[in-house]
Design a protein around this motif. Structure first.
Motif, mmCIF file in Angstrom:
data_model
loop_
_atom_site.group_PDB
_atom_site.id
_atom_site.type_symbol
_atom_site.label_atom_id
_atom_site.label_comp_id
_atom_site.label_asym_id
_atom_site.label_seq_id
_atom_site.Cartn_x
_atom_site.Cartn_y
_atom_site.Cartn_z
ATOM 1 N N CYS A 1 -5.603 32.023 18.101
ATOM 2 C CA CYS A 1 -6.541 31.472 18.148
ATOM 3 C C CYS A 1 -6.560 30.339 16.865
ATOM 4 O O CYS A 1 -6.173 29.482 16.548
ATOM 5 C CB CYS A 1 -7.947 31.232 17.905
ATOM 6 S SG CYS A 1 -8.030 32.292 19.922
ATOM 7 N N PHE A 2 -6.923 31.105 15.514
ATOM 8 C CA PHE A 2 -6.777 31.097 14.286
ATOM 9 C C PHE A 2 -6.056 31.899 13.216
ATOM 10 O O PHE A 2 -6.625 31.907 12.482
ATOM 11 C CB PHE A 2 -8.181 30.523 13.241
ATOM 12 C CG PHE A 2 -9.193 29.775 14.074
ATOM 13 C CD1 PHE A 2 -9.371 28.283 13.867
ATOM 14 C CD2 PHE A 2 -10.749 30.112 14.379
ATOM 15 C CE1 PHE A 2 -9.766 27.613 14.640
ATOM 16 C CE2 PHE A 2 -11.410 28.730 14.988
ATOM 17 C CZ PHE A 2 -10.673 27.907 15.262
ATOM 18 N N PRO A 3 -4.840 31.872 13.436
ATOM 19 C CA PRO A 3 -3.657 31.674 12.887
ATOM 20 C C PRO A 3 -3.619 31.773 10.987
ATOM 21 O O PRO A 3 -3.041 32.674 10.647
ATOM 22 C CB PRO A 3 -2.483 31.603 13.369
ATOM 23 C CG PRO A 3 -1.945 30.612 14.367
ATOM 24 C CD PRO A 3 -3.696 30.245 14.528
ATOM 25 N N ASP A 4 -4.454 30.758 10.845
ATOM 26 C CA ASP A 4 -4.561 30.373 8.780
ATOM 27 C C ASP A 4 -5.452 30.572 9.032
ATOM 28 O O ASP A 4 -5.541 30.234 7.605
ATOM 29 C CB ASP A 4 -4.201 28.310 9.449
ATOM 30 C CG ASP A 4 -2.830 28.174 9.782
ATOM 31 O OD1 ASP A 4 -1.427 28.764 10.062
ATOM 32 O OD2 ASP A 4 -2.797 27.016 10.798
ATOM 33 N N GLY A 5 -6.019 30.980 9.748
ATOM 34 C CA GLY A 5 -8.132 31.486 9.158
ATOM 35 C C GLY A 5 -8.612 31.747 9.183
ATOM 36 O O GLY A 5 -8.796 30.551 10.102
ATOM 37 N N VAL A 6 -9.857 32.421 9.485
ATOM 38 C CA VAL A 6 -11.350 31.869 9.423
ATOM 39 C C VAL A 6 -11.988 32.777 8.965
ATOM 40 O O VAL A 6 -11.956 33.341 8.178
ATOM 41 C CB VAL A 6 -10.802 32.329 11.024
ATOM 42 C CG1 VAL A 6 -10.742 34.041 11.355
ATOM 43 C CG2 VAL A 6 -13.006 31.804 11.306
#
Length: 708
Positions: free
Chosen positions: A636-641
């Motif tokens: 879902c959020f591989p670039d960060g959350v």
């Protein structure tokens, strides 16, 4: 001195005096001789008893050291001891339990071999191992398992290639499992190289070798059963269990049963070699109570009762595959091996990935195009793979490991282990699990500290945990699958390179389906294509979602207020199983920034984890939290959350190990966590993250004065 010797001395004394009463002098001499002999005998027996006690204490020390190094938390140890106590109670009595602030200490019978006082004296690092748990929950009451046989089905691949120390280490671990209440049935797999007679000879020899190694362990006995399997003339390939009684009898007597993959024909008794995988499947089917053939003339109700009765006799809790290849490797994503596999979610992807590796390796060796090669899936009855599904690997994906591409047989072995695990767990309850590891890893962790080779670099580190005992105590893998690779080394107690730090043990569960709304593989979760979705959407079971949140946080939710805040900014929803765990994720704007649809406002949107919840009964076990977290950070959020948590939240230890960084928000009761790489290097983005975590207002219905 024996009574016979004493009688002989008295008779000789009387004969010397003509049969009359013995003289005082001779009697005194004889008495002193007898007393000295008795004292010597008593001293010798006393020394023998002291020697046995010292040996028993040494064995107990080794046993408990292995347990303490394999347990994760004190709560899990207590929970297992409670189950162990229930197994040793022939007639459990149900008494009302008074509510206490802490879990009561468990008293275990002496026959179980478990000293609860010594067991609880574990190291602090064991007690402090983080587990995802929002609130402290009491240990569930032990179930009535006194009459049910808990069993582990173990397959050892090519034991003829293993040296004696490895076989002895495996036998020691099996003995420890048996002592902990988990009976073991071992199937020998001689491999597929060689003719039928040669394989049958090797299987029989290795079965005897394993039995001898088990018998050499203290208080451990084995039974080499060679007449358990049979084949019919109609189906000479698929074996079945010939005698359930012959199989379960030694197991109930506390013996470790060793079975060679040799079956006997029904019409004319003749020994034939069968596949070890087929033998494991036949044993699984029998032990699961599914081998009964219904009689057409029998009342269906009686048939159902008979099958239910068979299923209550045995609980096949573990399917353990000991293969020199170790666990299942991973070729896509950052990890190098699969620590945990949720079969419901990941089986097809992992199988197809291994098949693509095999095709690429075979093509590179033969210089033939991959589509011109026969598929190894055609010869495997467990695979639903079709040749049309094998597609070339895109060059953008992670390159395959060179050492695995050198030998297609290695990939075939991993495929066999994956398929066998899936086929066996499909016949077992969802609570059962599988373990794929190497005999060397089990044997090395079973070594005592004195017998281990000295290593200066290992001074001060924890002893390696035994993957089988750890899994028995916790029902979890050695390492959490949601741990970043950078932290797996420290958790595993190794100082090798990043590649070598990957776990060589794979924990397998039949698992649960994973639902992600909207599907990130159809459309990526970005601020530019936010879904027009609300929690009151028909595709979401809102009552069950509310129950999940309230049960996990142990607080009542103001549903309407929460819907008003979340709807319109929802990024998506992750649901594990039947709402056993889940995550609600949103796109948030820092205070003062308006959502006008411009690129500037979209660039300021912060991916935020609003709620992360797991039902209390699933917290700390089953891998539910890992499944949800992995889906969030990988799909879902591989670039960060980012997310926030109360500073005194017990789950912060779990969060800390999985985040890229943390920041305590001054003048608040919040700690901010994030997985975004390089966040601290971008000052504007960091301020936006912090502003969002400060500004969001909770939506709890109970005004208890707790800041959250």
């Amino acid at each position: 001195m024996s009574s016979r010797t004493l009688t002989g001395l008295r008779t000789a004394n009387r004969a010397a005096l003509g049969g009359g009463p013995p003289s005082r002098g001779l009697s005194s001499v004889a008495g002193r001789h007898v007393q000295q002999s008795a004292d010597f005998s008593s001293s010798s027996k006393s020394q023998d008893r002291l020697g046995r006690r010292a040996k028993e204490k040494l064995l107990d020390r080794e046993f408990f050291l292995s347990l303490l190094n394999s347990a994760s938390t004190k709560r899990e140890a207590k929970s297992y001891l409670a189950r162990l106590k229930a197994q040793h109670q022939e007639k459990p009595q149900f008494k009302p339990i008074a509510k206490q602030a802490e879990v009561p200490e468990v008293s275990v019978p002496a026959s179980s071999g478990v000293n609860s006082r010594s067991f609880y004296g574990a190291s602090r690092s064991v007690y402090d191992s983080p587990v995802f748990r929002h609130d402290s929950t009491p240990t569930p009451p032990p179930q009535d398992l006194s009459e049910r046989l808990h069993l582990a089905l173990v397959k050892i691949t090519t034991p003829q290639l293993l040296d004696d120390p490895t076989i002895n280490g495996v036998a020691k671990t099996l003995s420890q499992l048996n002592r902990l209440g988990m009976a073991c049935c071992v199937v020998v797999d001689p491999g597929a190289a060689g003719n039928t007679n040669e394989l049958r000879r090797i299987a029989a020899e290795q079965a005897d070798r394993i039995s001898t190694a088990v018998d050499a362990q203290p208080d451990s006995k084995s039974a080499h059963v060679d007449s358990v399997l049979s084949v019919s003339s109609v189906n000479p390939v698929t074996p079945k269990v010939l005698s359930r009684k012959a199989l379960l009898g030694p197991l109930r007597d506390g013996q470790i049963v060793v079975v060679a993959p040799i079956a006997y024909t029904e019409d004319v008794p003749r020994a034939v070699t069968v596949s070890a995988n087929d033998a494991v499947l036949a044993l699984t089917k029998e032990l699961a109570g599914l081998a009964t053939v219904p009689d057409p003339d029998e009342d269906p109700l009686l048939t159902a009762q008979r099958i239910t009765s068979l299923q209550k006799e045995v609980s096949l809790d573990r399917v353990i595959l000991l293969d020199p290849l170790g666990g299942i490797p991973a070729f896509s994503g950052p990890q190098t091996s699969h620590v945990f596999i949720n079969m419901e979610q990941e089986y097809d992807d992992i199988e197809n990935e291994l098949l693509r590796v095999w095709q690429s390796a075979a093509s590179a060796k033969s210089n033939l195009p991959a589509e011109g090669l026969p598929s190894i899936a055609d010869s495997n009855p467990f695979s639903k793979f079709a040749d049309s599904e094998v597609v070339p690997v895109p060059p953008s994906q992670k390159p395959y490991s060179a050492d695995l591409m050198l030998d297609t047989g290695v990939v075939e072995g991993h495929l066999d282990n994956l398929r066998l695990s899936q086929a066996t767990l499909a016949m077992l309850p969802s609570a059962s699990s599988g373990i794929i590891t190497s005999p060397l890893e089990v044997a090395s962790s079973a070594q005592s500290p004195e017998s281990a080779s000295p290593d200066v670099s290992a001074v001060g580190t924890r002893r390696q945990r035994n993957p089988l005992i750890h899994n028995l105590l916790t029902d979890k893998p050695l390492l959490s699958s949601s741990l970043p690779l950078s932290r797996r080394a420290a958790m595993n107690g190794k100082r090798d390179s990043v590649v070598a730090q990957g776990s060589h043990t794979t924990f397998v569960k039949r698992g649960m389906p994973l639902t992600i709304i909207p599907n990130p593989w159809v459309s990526a979760w970005t601020a530019q294509n936010r879904p027009r979705l609300g929690l009151d959407d028909p595709s979401i079971d809102l009552p069950r979602l509310v129950h999940l949140i309230e049960d996990s946080f142990n607080r009542k939710l103001d549903v309407q207020d929460y819907l008003d805040r979340v709807n319109g900014r929802l990024a998506g929803l992750i649901i594990a199983g039947e709402y056993e765990g889940g995550a609600i994720l949103t796109w948030e704007l820092p205070p003062g920034v308006e959502d006008d649809g411009s690129e500037a406002s979209q660039a300021r949107m912060v991916p935020y984890l609003d709620k992360f919840a797991v039902l209390k009964r699933s917290q700390g076990a089953g891998g539910v939290a890992d499944i949800v977290f992995n889906a969030m950070v990988r799909s879902c959020f591989p670039d960060g959350v980012c997310w926030r948590s109360r500073k005194d939240n017990p789950v912060n230890k779990w969060y800390f190990e999985r985040s890229q960084g943390t920041w305590k928000l001054a003048d608040t009761n919040w700690t901010m966590f994030w997985t975004t790489p390089g966040l601290t290097e971008d000052a504007q983005k960091f301020r936006d993250y912090e502003a969002v975590c400060r500004s969001i207002q909770p939506s709890w219905a109970d005004d208890t004065g707790v800041v959250d």
